[in-house]
Design an enzyme around this catalytic site. Structure first.
Site, mmCIF file in Angstrom:
data_model
loop_
_atom_site.group_PDB
_atom_site.id
_atom_site.type_symbol
_atom_site.label_atom_id
_atom_site.label_comp_id
_atom_site.label_asym_id
_atom_site.label_seq_id
_atom_site.Cartn_x
_atom_site.Cartn_y
_atom_site.Cartn_z
ATOM 1 N N CYS A 54 -94.322 -49.114 -2.971
ATOM 2 C CA CYS A 54 -94.523 -47.602 -2.189
ATOM 3 C C CYS A 54 -94.422 -48.136 -1.276
ATOM 4 C CB CYS A 54 -95.468 -46.891 -3.230
ATOM 5 S SG CYS A 54 -95.268 -45.948 -4.092
ATOM 6 N N HIS A 105 -89.021 -32.042 4.755
ATOM 7 C CA HIS A 105 -88.100 -32.748 4.768
ATOM 8 C C HIS A 105 -88.597 -33.750 6.611
ATOM 9 C CE1 HIS A 105 -85.628 -30.882 2.324
ATOM 10 N NE2 HIS A 105 -84.824 -31.526 2.510
ATOM 11 N N GLU A 155 -96.923 -35.638 -7.459
ATOM 12 C CA GLU A 155 -96.296 -36.226 -7.108
ATOM 13 C C GLU A 155 -95.216 -36.286 -7.283
ATOM 14 O OE1 GLU A 155 -97.535 -39.800 -4.658
ATOM 15 O OE2 GLU A 155 -96.628 -40.936 -6.251
#
Length: 149
Positions: free
Chosen positions: A25, A75, A136
């Site tokens: 990550c 986005h 998530e």
């Protein structure tokens, strides 16, 4: 009069990278987030009020969460403002990409804290934020509860 909890769910796509993290990550990647926002209050008792019987109009809650969270984060790519990815963030901005620089590590845990503060500030005084759940992945989520804070 009874207190009632009202929950509205939202979906948005956001990219991020975890500065200093020791796993995958640390790389820029994205999630299809699911956000559940729960508020608590008493239904309006005035029969002359167009919102009679409601704690909050789902549309009003939607407007708050979309304005404060969804429209901003959807986005977008979120980076800690101290990230070494700052050069990448600036390049993305130059190319008209949506980039958000935050004062925190953009984990689900920190995002729910940020979201809670933003939503609470916009709620009518008679309504309180009860909880937020930010999912998530299908199996991983963070939750914020007012009773814990």
């Amino acid at each position: 009069m009874s207190k009632i909890r009202i929950t509205k769910q939202f979906n948005f796509e956001t990219g991020h990278a975890l500065y200093g993290y020791d796993g995958k990550c640390q790389n820029v990647h994205g999630h299809s987030y699911k956000l559940s926002v729960c508020v608590i209050g008493q239904p309006i008792e005035d029969p002359n009020n167009v919102k009679y019987g409601m704690v909050i109009d789902f549309g009003d809650l939607k407007k708050i969460v979309k304005t404060e969270i969804v429209d901003k984060f959807d986005h977008a790519t979120v980076f800690n403002k101290n990230t070494p990815h700052l050069e990448l963030a600036n390049e993305l901005k130059k190319r008209n990409h949506k980039v958000i620089l935050v004062d925190y590590q953009p984990t689900s845990e920190q995002m729910v804290i940020d979201f809670a503060q933003k939503i609470q500030a916009r709620l009518p005084e008679r309504i309180k934020l009860f909880s937020i759940k930010l999912q998530e992945t299908e199996t991983s989520f963070a939750e914020w509860y007012a009773t814990d804070n």
